[in-house]
Write a protein that holds these residues in place. Structure first.
Motif, short mmCIF file in Angstrom:
data_model
loop_
_atom_site.label_atom_id
_atom_site.label_comp_id
_atom_site.label_asym_id
_atom_site.label_seq_id
_atom_site.Cartn_x
_atom_site.Cartn_y
_atom_site.Cartn_z
N UNK A 1 -4.11 22.91 -10.02
CA UNK A 1 -4.27 21.56 -10.30
C UNK A 1 -4.19 20.41 -9.48
N UNK A 2 -4.57 19.11 -9.07
CA UNK A 2 -4.52 18.29 -8.18
C UNK A 2 -3.27 17.52 -8.79
N UNK A 3 -2.36 17.18 -7.92
CA UNK A 3 -1.05 16.58 -8.06
C UNK A 3 -0.94 15.38 -7.16
N UNK A 4 -0.18 14.35 -7.35
CA UNK A 4 0.23 13.29 -6.41
C UNK A 4 1.53 13.79 -5.60
N UNK A 5 1.59 13.68 -4.35
CA UNK A 5 3.08 14.33 -3.77
C UNK A 5 4.23 13.46 -4.09
N UNK A 6 4.03 12.27 -4.78
CA UNK A 6 5.42 11.54 -5.21
C UNK A 6 5.47 11.86 -6.73
N UNK A 7 5.00 12.81 -7.47
CA UNK A 7 5.04 13.10 -8.75
C UNK A 7 6.27 14.14 -8.99
N UNK A 8 6.21 14.41 -10.02
CA UNK A 8 7.31 15.59 -10.41
C UNK A 8 7.14 16.14 -11.93
N UNK A 9 7.41 17.34 -12.03
CA UNK A 9 7.58 18.17 -13.29
C UNK A 9 8.85 18.63 -13.55
N UNK A 10 9.13 19.06 -14.75
CA UNK A 10 10.32 19.71 -14.91
C UNK A 10 10.53 21.18 -14.29
N UNK A 11 9.57 21.71 -13.64
CA UNK A 11 9.58 22.90 -12.63
C UNK A 11 9.78 22.83 -11.29
N UNK A 12 10.43 21.52 -10.87
CA UNK A 12 10.62 21.59 -9.46
C UNK A 12 11.50 22.40 -9.02
N UNK A 13 11.17 23.02 -8.01
CA UNK A 13 12.02 23.83 -7.25
C UNK A 13 11.94 23.52 -5.71
N UNK B 1 5.10 20.73 -19.12
CA UNK B 1 5.97 20.58 -17.84
C UNK B 1 6.50 19.41 -17.49
N UNK B 2 6.41 18.35 -18.29
CA UNK B 2 6.72 17.01 -18.34
C UNK B 2 6.22 16.22 -16.84
N UNK B 3 5.10 16.68 -16.49
CA UNK B 3 4.65 15.99 -15.30
C UNK B 3 4.61 14.45 -15.40
N UNK B 4 4.98 13.94 -14.60
CA UNK B 4 4.86 12.34 -14.27
C UNK B 4 4.41 12.11 -12.95
N UNK B 5 3.43 10.98 -12.78
CA UNK B 5 2.80 10.64 -11.52
C UNK B 5 3.72 10.04 -10.58
N UNK B 6 4.83 9.48 -10.99
CA UNK B 6 5.77 8.57 -9.99
C UNK B 6 7.02 9.20 -10.48
N UNK C 1 0.85 -1.30 -0.08
CA UNK C 1 0.09 0.15 0.14
C UNK C 1 0.94 1.31 0.11
N UNK C 2 1.99 1.10 0.89
CA UNK C 2 2.84 2.39 0.84
C UNK C 2 3.58 2.65 -0.40
N UNK C 3 3.85 1.44 -1.27
CA UNK C 3 4.35 1.67 -2.37
C UNK C 3 3.70 2.35 -3.70
N UNK C 4 2.24 2.17 -3.58
CA UNK C 4 1.34 2.63 -4.28
C UNK C 4 1.35 4.09 -4.31
N UNK C 5 1.36 4.92 -5.49
CA UNK C 5 1.03 6.53 -5.35
C UNK C 5 -0.31 6.79 -5.02
N UNK C 6 -0.58 7.72 -4.42
CA UNK C 6 -1.74 8.30 -3.96
C UNK C 6 -2.73 8.79 -5.13
N UNK C 7 -4.06 8.23 -5.24
CA UNK C 7 -4.70 8.62 -6.39
C UNK C 7 -5.48 9.98 -5.96
#
Length: 99
Positions: A82-94, A47-52, A23-29
């Motif tokens: 917009x809603x995002x998963x806490x474990x996701x990332x995009x190219x604008x990460x700061x 932005x190159x957003x990916x969920x994991x 369960x902890x390995x699965x990303x939040x929905x």
């Protein structure tokens, strides 16, 4: 029969640990990708957003544009709230500042 009962009890005792790890390995929905408006889908793609995130140090939950909401979920300023998963990332990460 005693050996099979012992095997069963040992497996039953370990089952909650296996489920917790999975369960902890699965990303939040946090949102339904199919229900996103075209503007959100386009912005995420741009932005190159990916969920994991492949890099644990670079995740939306650690980004200064992220605002936490439900556990494992939040919103992103770069995605116009917009809603995002806490474990996701995009190219604008700061990375958030340490203060």
């Amino acid at each position: 029969m005693i050996a099979s009962r012992r095997s069963f009890l040992a497996a039953a005792a370990l089952a909650p640990l296996a489920l917790a790890g999975k369960a902890s390995a699965e990303p939040a929905v946090c949102y339904d990708p199919n229900a996103l408006p075209l503007s959100q889908r386009s912005r995420r793609r741009a932005l190159g957003y990916v969920d994991a995130s492949p890099d644990p140090a670079k995740q939306c939950g650690r980004c200064s544009f992220f605002t936490a909401a439900a556990p494992g979920c939040g919103t992103c300023t770069m995605l116009s709230g917009g809603a995002v998963n806490g474990g996701s990332v995009c190219n604008s990460f700061a990375r958030k500042s340490a203060t």
